[in-house]
Design a protein around this motif. Structure first.
Motif, PDB file in Angstrom:
ATOM      1  N   HIS A 198       0.946  -1.464   0.006  1.00  0.00           N
ATOM      2  CA  HIS A 198       0.029  -0.053   0.068  1.00  0.00           C
ATOM      3  C   HIS A 198       0.992   1.303  -0.071  1.00  0.00           C
ATOM      4  N   LYS A 199       0.816   1.708  -1.099  1.00  0.00           N
ATOM      5  CA  LYS A 199       1.650   3.081  -1.127  1.00  0.00           C
ATOM      6  C   LYS A 199       0.661   4.307  -0.880  1.00  0.00           C
ATOM      7  N   GLN A 200       1.717   5.294  -0.252  1.00  0.00           N
ATOM      8  CA  GLN A 200       0.712   6.444   0.318  1.00  0.00           C
ATOM      9  C   GLN A 200       1.846   7.741  -0.243  1.00  0.00           C
ATOM     10  N   ARG A 201       1.079   8.585  -0.464  1.00  0.00           N
ATOM     11  CA  ARG A 201       1.885  10.183  -0.848  1.00  0.00           C
ATOM     12  C   ARG A 201       0.897  11.277  -0.151  1.00  0.00           C
ATOM     13  N   LEU A 202       1.633  12.104   0.442  1.00  0.00           N
ATOM     14  CA  LEU A 202       1.108  13.305   0.961  1.00  0.00           C
ATOM     15  C   LEU A 202       0.396  14.291  -0.036  1.00  0.00           C
ATOM     16  N   LEU A 203      -0.824  14.712   0.001  1.00  0.00           N
ATOM     17  CA  LEU A 203      -0.997  15.865  -0.865  1.00  0.00           C
ATOM     18  C   LEU A 203      -1.158  17.203  -0.143  1.00  0.00           C
ATOM     19  N   TYR A 204      -1.495  17.595   0.957  1.00  0.00           N
ATOM     20  CA  TYR A 204      -1.337  18.587   1.630  1.00  0.00           C
ATOM     21  C   TYR A 204      -1.580  18.592   2.965  1.00  0.00           C
ATOM     22  N   ARG A 205      -1.198  19.456   3.812  1.00  0.00           N
ATOM     23  CA  ARG A 205      -1.644  19.613   5.290  1.00  0.00           C
ATOM     24  C   ARG A 205      -2.899  20.630   5.489  1.00  0.00           C
ATOM     25  N   ASP A 206      -3.416  20.543   6.611  1.00  0.00           N
ATOM     26  CA  ASP A 206      -4.446  21.568   6.693  1.00  0.00           C
ATOM     27  C   ASP A 206      -4.715  21.774   8.192  1.00  0.00           C
ATOM     28  N   SER A 207      -4.825  23.033   8.724  1.00  0.00           N
ATOM     29  CA  SER A 207      -5.230  23.420   9.991  1.00  0.00           C
ATOM     30  C   SER A 207      -6.660  23.410  10.295  1.00  0.00           C
ATOM     31  N   TYR A 208      -7.021  23.808  11.410  1.00  0.00           N
ATOM     32  CA  TYR A 208      -8.296  23.967  12.019  1.00  0.00           C
ATOM     33  C   TYR A 208      -8.881  25.378  12.177  1.00  0.00           C
ATOM     34  N   VAL A 209      -9.980  25.608  12.139  1.00  0.00           N
ATOM     35  CA  VAL A 209     -10.838  26.868  12.501  1.00  0.00           C
ATOM     36  C   VAL A 209     -12.088  26.513  12.768  1.00  0.00           C
ATOM     37  N   CYS A 210     -12.621  27.473  13.346  1.00  0.00           N
ATOM     38  CA  CYS A 210     -13.831  27.553  13.783  1.00  0.00           C
ATOM     39  C   CYS A 210     -14.909  28.221  12.730  1.00  0.00           C
ATOM     40  N   LEU A 211     -15.963  27.625  12.535  1.00  0.00           N
ATOM     41  CA  LEU A 211     -16.986  28.508  11.461  1.00  0.00           C
ATOM     42  C   LEU A 211     -18.389  28.426  12.513  1.00  0.00           C
ATOM     43  N   PHE A 212     -18.726  29.775  12.087  1.00  0.00           N
ATOM     44  CA  PHE A 212     -20.085  30.254  12.737  1.00  0.00           C
ATOM     45  C   PHE A 212     -20.795  31.350  12.009  1.00  0.00           C
ATOM     46  N   ASP A 213     -21.905  31.501  12.428  1.00  0.00           N
ATOM     47  CA  ASP A 213     -22.542  32.730  11.755  1.00  0.00           C
ATOM     48  C   ASP A 213     -22.584  33.893  12.741  1.00  0.00           C
ATOM     49  N   ALA A 214     -21.688  34.858  12.754  1.00  0.00           N
ATOM     50  CA  ALA A 214     -21.528  35.819  13.421  1.00  0.00           C
ATOM     51  C   ALA A 214     -22.875  36.712  13.881  1.00  0.00           C
ATOM     52  N   ALA A 215     -23.666  36.764  13.151  1.00  0.00           N
ATOM     53  CA  ALA A 215     -24.996  37.278  13.582  1.00  0.00           C
ATOM     54  C   ALA A 215     -25.851  36.659  14.553  1.00  0.00           C
ATOM     55  N   GLN A 216     -25.784  35.365  14.410  1.00  0.00           N
ATOM     56  CA  GLN A 216     -26.534  34.623  15.502  1.00  0.00           C
ATOM     57  C   GLN A 216     -25.890  34.264  16.981  1.00  0.00           C
ATOM     58  N   VAL A 217     -24.416  34.066  16.648  1.00  0.00           N
ATOM     59  CA  VAL A 217     -23.793  33.912  18.113  1.00  0.00           C
ATOM     60  C   VAL A 217     -23.251  35.276  18.635  1.00  0.00           C
ATOM     61  N   GLY A 218     -23.237  36.280  17.855  1.00  0.00           N
ATOM     62  CA  GLY A 218     -22.749  37.702  18.446  1.00  0.00           C
ATOM     63  C   GLY A 218     -21.455  37.644  18.598  1.00  0.00           C
ATOM     64  N   LEU A 219     -20.524  36.928  17.985  1.00  0.00           N
ATOM     65  CA  LEU A 219     -19.158  36.883  18.248  1.00  0.00           C
ATOM     66  C   LEU A 219     -18.337  37.289  17.014  1.00  0.00           C
ATOM     67  N   ALA A 220     -17.259  38.030  17.294  1.00  0.00           N
ATOM     68  CA  ALA A 220     -16.172  38.150  16.457  1.00  0.00           C
ATOM     69  C   ALA A 220     -15.131  37.718  16.511  1.00  0.00           C
ATOM     70  N   PRO A 221     -14.053  37.287  15.529  1.00  0.00           N
ATOM     71  CA  PRO A 221     -12.749  36.533  15.774  1.00  0.00           C
ATOM     72  C   PRO A 221     -11.893  37.610  16.335  1.00  0.00           C
ATOM     73  N   PRO A 222     -10.680  37.002  16.796  1.00  0.00           N
ATOM     74  CA  PRO A 222     -10.808  35.700  17.533  1.00  0.00           C
ATOM     75  C   PRO A 222     -11.554  35.303  18.817  1.00  0.00           C
ATOM     76  N   ILE A 223     -12.194  34.154  18.541  1.00  0.00           N
ATOM     77  CA  ILE A 223     -13.226  33.871  19.805  1.00  0.00           C
ATOM     78  C   ILE A 223     -12.347  33.334  21.010  1.00  0.00           C
ATOM     79  N   SER A 224     -12.755  33.405  22.132  1.00  0.00           N
ATOM     80  CA  SER A 224     -12.170  33.029  23.380  1.00  0.00           C
ATOM     81  C   SER A 224     -12.741  31.514  23.909  1.00  0.00           C
ATOM     82  N   LEU A 225     -11.730  30.956  24.587  1.00  0.00           N
ATOM     83  CA  LEU A 225     -12.106  29.489  24.792  1.00  0.00           C
ATOM     84  C   LEU A 225     -13.325  29.541  25.777  1.00  0.00           C
ATOM     85  N   GLU A 226     -13.663  30.557  26.394  1.00  0.00           N
ATOM     86  CA  GLU A 226     -14.988  30.689  27.308  1.00  0.00           C
ATOM     87  C   GLU A 226     -16.160  30.727  26.176  1.00  0.00           C
TER      88      GLU A 226
END
Length: 318
Positions: free
Chosen positions: A166-194
């Motif tokens: 079984h051969k394997q080759r890396l295509l790319y790496r990716d990081s993680y982010v949060c996705l949300f509707d700012a109008a509904q949650v009332g938050l602006a990035p960057p958001i706090s852990l709380e």
């Protein structure tokens, strides 16, 4: 080992083709259709194989035909031998993507299909119109078996442990982010852990379990989150996010695409998460197949990354 030409000449090497089809399909009828011969001819080939190899090879079972241990041991070397013969008789220098006719079956998650599928389709229609794609949802539990039985030509997804073939080759790496509707949650990035923990979450899990990398990271801090929905489909996530005050944590490339298309917001994740590697996986018997190798190279170019690529930087908040 010295080849005994006289002894080998007595063997009909077409029987190897029949054996590979029988072990792949585990049905005389389907194997005959795969090779393009009649059912009676395939039954005759199976009888000859049994005499030649001194084994039943396939026995009847409630679910169909079951390979014997001897047959299972033969499957991989027979497949490898046939691939080598095929590569030998094909003229690699004559390979021309503009005229080749071929269908590739590719297993991948819908997240990767969204990012690579449109670009791959556009490229193929312009450069290799005879190449067709059969795209399938990836089954991580059985993908190695599907590669071994030739049901899948190429898999794209997260790194997976396989065997030597079984051969394997890396295509790319990716990081993680949060996705949300700012109008509904009332938050602006960057958001706090709380704030991150104050809202319910959407979890995307290909294993369909209500636990992910975020939960592992939070557990190390003695924390937990509330899950509103768990789904195996990445494509539904932005629509769920638009429908309610919830937060999704997902790969940065896809989340940024969704944010721009649907007016959502991305923010860095307020917990440490390891970048994810997206790789190609294939059977070693396709290593020297000209069309297969060409397709892998195309995917590498379209992914826009090299094998040693670093994780993506956190995208600019939308």
């Amino acid at each position: 080992m010295t080849i005994d030409h006289v002894d080998l000449a007595r063997v009909d090497l077409n029987l190897l083709v029949a054996l590979d089809a029988l072990l792949t399909e585990r049905s005389v009828t389907r194997a005959a259709a795969r090779v393009g011969i009649g059912q009676s001819a395939m039954s005759s080939s199976l009888a000859r194989l049994r005499r030649l190899l001194g084994d039943e090879l396939l026995t009847r079972a409630p679910e169909g035909m079951r390979p014997t241990p001897r047959a299972l041991a033969l499957a991989e070397p027979v497949r490898r031998t046939l691939r080598q013969i095929q590569a030998l008789v094909r003229r690699e220098e004559s390979f021309d993507p503009r005229v080749v006719e071929r269908t590739f079956t590719i297993s991948l998650p819908d997240s990767t299909e969204v990012l690579l599928g449109p670009r791959l389709l556009a490229y193929l229609r312009a450069e290799a119109p005879g190449i067709r794609l059969l795209l399938r949802s990836i089954d991580r539990a059985h993908i190695l078996e599907e590669l071994d039985t030739d049901r899948v030509d190429l898999a794209i997804g997260f790194a997976s442990e396989g065997q030597m073939h079984h051969k394997q080759r890396l295509l790319y790496r990716d990081s993680y982010v949060c996705l949300f509707d700012a109008a509904q949650v009332g938050l602006a990035p960057p958001i706090s852990l709380e704030d991150y923990l104050r809202f319910p979450h959407i979890l995307t899990s290909l294993r369909e379990t209500a636990h992910g990398v975020v939960d592992d990271a939070l557990a190390k801090l003695g924390l937990s989150r509330t899950l509103a929905v768990t789904t195996p489909r990445f494509l539904v996530v932005p629509f769920l996010v638009r429908a309610a005050p919830v937060i999704a944590t997902m790969h940065a490339r896809l989340a940024t695409y969704f944010a721009g298309a649907l007016g959502l917001t991305v923010s860095p994740v307020p917990v440490d998460l390891e970048p994810v590697a997206v790789s190609m996986l294939w059977h070693a018997s396709y290593d020297d197949d000209p069309a297969h190798r060409w397709l892998r190279q195309v995917l590498l170019r379209l992914a826009g990354e090299t094998q040693e690529v670093e994780p993506l930087a956190t995208p600019t908040p939308q």
